[in-house]
Design an enzyme around this catalytic site. Structure first.
Site, PDB file in Angstrom:
ATOM      1  N   LYS A  31      24.891  21.292  36.480  1.00 48.32           N
ATOM      2  CA  LYS A  31      25.872  22.379  36.395  1.00 48.32           C
ATOM      3  C   LYS A  31      27.198  22.075  37.089  1.00 48.32           C
ATOM      4  CE  LYS A  31      23.523  24.815  33.847  1.00 48.32           C
ATOM      5  NZ  LYS A  31      23.967  24.575  32.475  1.00 48.32           N
ATOM      6  N   HIS A  55      22.191  15.715  22.550  1.00 47.48           N
ATOM      7  CA  HIS A  55      20.762  15.863  22.831  1.00 47.48           C
ATOM      8  C   HIS A  55      20.314  17.285  22.496  1.00 47.48           C
ATOM      9  CE1 HIS A  55      19.818  12.309  25.742  1.00 47.48           C
ATOM     10  NE2 HIS A  55      20.597  11.937  24.748  1.00 47.48           N
ATOM     11  N   TYR A  94      20.469  26.012  30.521  1.00 41.33           N
ATOM     12  CA  TYR A  94      20.741  24.578  30.566  1.00 41.33           C
ATOM     13  C   TYR A  94      21.860  24.186  29.596  1.00 41.33           C
ATOM     14  CZ  TYR A  94      19.671  19.584  31.110  1.00 41.33           C
ATOM     15  OH  TYR A  94      19.753  18.232  31.393  1.00 41.33           O
ATOM     16  N   TYR A 133      12.664  14.991  33.123  1.00 44.90           N
ATOM     17  CA  TYR A 133      12.615  15.538  34.494  1.00 44.90           C
ATOM     18  C   TYR A 133      11.148  15.482  34.920  1.00 44.90           C
ATOM     19  CZ  TYR A 133      17.311  17.632  34.011  1.00 44.90           C
ATOM     20  OH  TYR A 133      18.659  17.851  33.854  1.00 44.90           O
ATOM     21  N   PRO A 174      22.280  18.944  41.771  1.00 48.09           N
ATOM     22  CA  PRO A 174      22.548  18.471  40.409  1.00 48.09           C
ATOM     23  C   PRO A 174      21.368  18.616  39.435  1.00 48.09           C
ATOM     24  CG  PRO A 174      22.424  16.635  41.942  1.00 48.09           C
ATOM     25  CD  PRO A 174      22.372  17.874  42.751  1.00 48.09           C
TER      26      PRO A 174
HETATM   27  P1  FAS Z   1      35.652  16.394  42.640  1.00 46.99           P
HETATM   28  O1  FAS Z   1      35.008  16.180  43.981  1.00 46.99           O
HETATM   29  O2  FAS Z   1      35.134  15.670  41.455  1.00 46.99           O
HETATM   30  O3  FAS Z   1      37.210  15.993  42.724  1.00 46.99           O
HETATM   31  C1  FAS Z   1      37.984  16.313  43.862  1.00 46.99           C
HETATM   32  C2  FAS Z   1      39.145  15.332  43.919  1.00 46.99           C
HETATM   33  O4  FAS Z   1      39.985  15.701  44.997  1.00 46.99           O
HETATM   34  C3  FAS Z   1      38.668  13.910  44.176  1.00 46.99           C
HETATM   35  O5  FAS Z   1      39.258  13.022  43.262  1.00 46.99           O
HETATM   36  C4  FAS Z   1      39.153  13.635  45.606  1.00 46.99           C
HETATM   37  O6  FAS Z   1      39.526  12.282  45.805  1.00 46.99           O
HETATM   38  C5  FAS Z   1      40.373  14.542  45.692  1.00 46.99           C
HETATM   39  N1  FAS Z   1      40.738  14.932  47.063  1.00 46.99           N
HETATM   40  C6  FAS Z   1      39.908  15.257  48.071  1.00 46.99           C
HETATM   41  N2  FAS Z   1      40.632  15.563  49.176  1.00 46.99           N
HETATM   42  C7  FAS Z   1      41.955  15.435  48.842  1.00 46.99           C
HETATM   43  C8  FAS Z   1      43.174  15.605  49.525  1.00 46.99           C
HETATM   44  N3  FAS Z   1      43.192  15.976  50.799  1.00 46.99           N
HETATM   45  N4  FAS Z   1      44.331  15.369  48.868  1.00 46.99           N
HETATM   46  C9  FAS Z   1      44.325  15.001  47.557  1.00 46.99           C
HETATM   47  N5  FAS Z   1      43.188  14.803  46.837  1.00 46.99           N
HETATM   48  C10 FAS Z   1      42.022  15.031  47.482  1.00 46.99           C
HETATM   49  N6  FAS Z   1      27.143  17.236  38.954  1.00 46.99           N
HETATM   50  C11 FAS Z   1      26.341  17.240  37.871  1.00 46.99           C
HETATM   51  O7  FAS Z   1      26.424  18.157  37.061  1.00 46.99           O
HETATM   52  N7  FAS Z   1      25.425  16.209  37.690  1.00 46.99           N
HETATM   53  C12 FAS Z   1      25.326  15.155  38.568  1.00 46.99           C
HETATM   54  O8  FAS Z   1      24.518  14.259  38.383  1.00 46.99           O
HETATM   55  C13 FAS Z   1      26.176  15.110  39.688  1.00 46.99           C
HETATM   56  N8  FAS Z   1      26.141  14.047  40.554  1.00 46.99           N
HETATM   57  C14 FAS Z   1      26.989  14.050  41.642  1.00 46.99           C
HETATM   58  C15 FAS Z   1      27.006  12.965  42.558  1.00 46.99           C
HETATM   59  C16 FAS Z   1      27.845  12.979  43.672  1.00 46.99           C
HETATM   60  C17 FAS Z   1      27.852  11.804  44.644  1.00 46.99           C
HETATM   61  C18 FAS Z   1      28.688  14.081  43.904  1.00 46.99           C
HETATM   62  C19 FAS Z   1      29.579  14.117  45.144  1.00 46.99           C
HETATM   63  C20 FAS Z   1      28.706  15.133  43.006  1.00 46.99           C
HETATM   64  C21 FAS Z   1      27.863  15.124  41.867  1.00 46.99           C
HETATM   65  N9  FAS Z   1      27.871  16.169  40.922  1.00 46.99           N
HETATM   66  C22 FAS Z   1      27.063  16.192  39.839  1.00 46.99           C
HETATM   67  C23 FAS Z   1      28.764  17.247  41.057  1.00 46.99           C
HETATM   68  C24 FAS Z   1      30.098  16.785  40.528  1.00 46.99           C
HETATM   69  O9  FAS Z   1      29.966  16.398  39.200  1.00 46.99           O
HETATM   70  C25 FAS Z   1      31.065  17.887  40.766  1.00 46.99           C
HETATM   71  O10 FAS Z   1      30.548  19.136  40.346  1.00 46.99           O
HETATM   72  C26 FAS Z   1      32.388  17.634  40.092  1.00 46.99           C
HETATM   73  O11 FAS Z   1      32.853  16.385  40.515  1.00 46.99           O
HETATM   74  C27 FAS Z   1      33.335  18.775  40.485  1.00 46.99           C
HETATM   75  O12 FAS Z   1      34.603  18.408  40.121  1.00 46.99           O
HETATM   76  P2  FAS Z   1      35.844  18.785  41.050  1.00 46.99           P
HETATM   77  O13 FAS Z   1      35.732  20.199  41.461  1.00 46.99           O
HETATM   78  O14 FAS Z   1      37.040  18.317  40.317  1.00 46.99           O
HETATM   79  O15 FAS Z   1      35.656  17.953  42.407  1.00 46.99           O
HETATM   80  C1  PHB Z   2      22.972  12.388  34.825  1.00 46.02           C
HETATM   81  O1  PHB Z   2      22.790  11.822  33.738  1.00 46.02           O
HETATM   82  O2  PHB Z   2      23.737  11.921  35.705  1.00 46.02           O
HETATM   83  C2  PHB Z   2      22.290  13.702  35.100  1.00 46.02           C
HETATM   84  C3  PHB Z   2      21.614  14.352  34.089  1.00 46.02           C
HETATM   85  C4  PHB Z   2      20.988  15.571  34.351  1.00 46.02           C
HETATM   86  C5  PHB Z   2      21.050  16.108  35.622  1.00 46.02           C
HETATM   87  C6  PHB Z   2      21.742  15.447  36.640  1.00 46.02           C
HETATM   88  C7  PHB Z   2      22.367  14.250  36.387  1.00 46.02           C
HETATM   89  O3  PHB Z   2      20.425  17.290  35.880  1.00 46.02           O
END
Ligand code: FAS
Ligand code: PHB
Length: 391
Positions: free
Chosen positions: A297, A72, A385, A201, A293
């Site tokens: 980032k 994009h 961005y 957005y 989000p």
């Molecule tokens: P993660 O949370 O992805 O991974 C951590 C891992 O550790 C998980 O697999 C978990 O099961 C495991 N874990 C936890 N406790 C443990 C334990 N005691 N023992 C062993 N394993 C354990 N970011 C965006 O940029 N755009 C978005 O749209 C967006 N949407 C999101 C929606 C949700 C519901 C959430 C929660 C986050 C969202 N994020 C988004 C942010 C997300 O993308 C995070 O920044 C990203 O997952 C970070 O990755 P990790 O640091 O690996 O953490």
């Molecule tokens: C998504 O596609 O999940 C998405 C895109 C942009 C954002 C957050 C989430 O800022």
């Protein structure tokens, strides 16, 4: 059991760290609480910054990303009933890639399995000790319930915001900075072609809305809702009706509706711990920081942390040089705080704050109109961005 690095968590941060360290010949134990299937299916982030894409290509994980990812070159700010495109590539020379986080996770898991690098899924009872010694210890139960003990040189806390690593640091070992927002995101995945080629957005008096996608057949969309909103109160029809209201423009825009394959509510918060280290425990990704989000980032910050941490641990454990490990936290926090500010800025500019007065609402519209009319303002937004260069 004895190893060099125990990585807690197999999300983007833990998987990427394990892959990079094992590629350099280090001994790694990677522990994940959830099942392989759950981790591969968990839907989260959607946008990859250019530095993230370049890093994944560099390490040989760009094939499917380049084949299936959607490049994009801009996105729209929708307000005052019309679209205002932020021309990312024209302004910065860079682009983003829409490629779901779960696809990156699948690619990393597949890469581990192709190389015979084990990931211990479905572990439980993970606990850390000796973090302030040069021989930290990790206790856990494996998938069969058998207790295991690992003596390591280093523990990497990549277990997300709700993991056990950050809480394992004794009181006073870390300082936390936190801001919770008076709204959340209701996110849906719909089996319907996107209604726009680029992300939208939308600032609307009823609340923020985001139109995104995962493929030419799958739409990803979000609605600002109250922080205590219940998913059960949102029927498919109500979701489509609200999205249609908030995404409406004076131009001809029609929202393609379709079956909803996934619904979730994500709270919005900013959170940072300093330092991102305690003795031989290094925190990375959501274990160390959370961003709303809106700026896309979260996952990209996790990748940036791991790029620094992997180099630091290779220097420490293979070349007995602690310089990069000593500067790990300071190096990462510069990018973390820049992303925290950008995510707060995008969130504040686009969401309706239920506690805001008319003055704040006028400031918000002025910021949007300035960003849409000033090349300098649009360039500042665009360079954040698409992703600032790695340190
Ligand atoms: P993660 O949370 O992805 O991974 C951590 C891992 O550790 C998980 O697999 C978990 O099961 C495991 N874990 C936890 N406790 C443990 C334990 N005691 N023992 C062993 N394993 C354990 N970011 C965006 O940029 N755009 C978005 O749209 C967006 N949407 C999101 C929606 C949700 C519901 C959430 C929660 C986050 C969202 N994020 C988004 C942010 C997300 O993308 C995070 O920044 C990203 O997952 C970070 O990755 P990790 O640091 O690996 O953490
Ligand atoms: C998504 O596609 O999940 C998405 C895109 C942009 C954002 C957050 C989430 O800022």
């Amino acid at each position: 059991m004895r190893t060099q690095v125990v990585v807690i968590g197999a999300g983007p941060a833990g998987l990427l760290l394990s892959y990079l360290l094992r590629s350099e010949g280090l001994d790694v134990v990677l522990l994940e609480a959830r099942s392989r299937e759950y981790v591969r299916k968990r839907m989260r982030a959607g946008v990859c910054e250019q530095p993230t894409v370049e890093l994944l290509r560099e390490i040989g994980l760009g094939t499917r990303l380049d084949a299936e990812g959607l490049r994009h070159e801009g996105f729209s700010l929708r307000f005052d009933g019309s679209d205002h495109r932020v021309a990312l590539t024209e302004l910065t020379g860079k682009a983003i890639m829409v490629y779901g986080q779960q696809e990156i996770v699948k690619d990393l898991i597949d890469a581990h399995e192709a190389k015979g690098w084990p990931i211990e899924f479905e572990v439980s009872g993970v606990s850390l000790s000796g973090l302030d010694t040069d021989r930290p210890r990790v206790d856990y139960r494996d998938v069969t319930g058998v207790s295991q003990v690992v003596d390591a040189d280093v523990v990497a806390g990549c277990d997300g915001f709700h993991g056990i690593s950050r809480p394992a640091v004794p009181a006073g070992g870390l300082r936390a900075f936190d801001r919770q927002y008076p709204f959340a995101w209701l996110g849906v995945l719909a089996q319907t072609p996107p209604s726009s080629e680029e992300l939208i957005y939308a600032h609307h008096e009823r609340g923020f809305a985001l139109h995104s996608m995962r493929s030419p057949e799958l739409t990803r969309a979000y609605l600002q809702v109250a922080p205590d909103e219940k998913l059960a109160d949102w029927s498919d029809d109500r979701i489509w009706s609200e999205l249609s209201l908030r995404l409406k423009t004076d131009a001809d825009f029609s929202l393609h509706e379709g079956p909803l394959l996934d619904k979730s509510i994500t709270p919005m918060r900013s959170h940072v711990v300093e330092p991102m280290r305690y003795g031989r425990l290094f925190l990375a990704g959501d274990a160390a920081h959370i961003v709303p989000p809106t700026g896309a980032k979260g996952m990209n910050l996790a990748v940036a942390d791991i790029r620094v941490l992997s180099r630091a641990l290779v220097e420490l454990l293979q070349h007995n040089s602690s310089e990069l490990a000593e500067s790990y936290s300071d190096t990462c926090l510069k990018r973390v705080w820049r992303a925290e500010h950008f995510s707060w800025y995008m969130t504040s500019m686009l969401h309706v704050d239920p506690d805001a007065d008319v003055f704040q609402h006028r400031l918000q519209l002025s910021q949007l109109r300035y960003t849409a009319s000033s090349r300098a303002a649009a360039t500042s937004l665009a360079e954040n961005y698409v992703g600032l260069p790695f340190a």
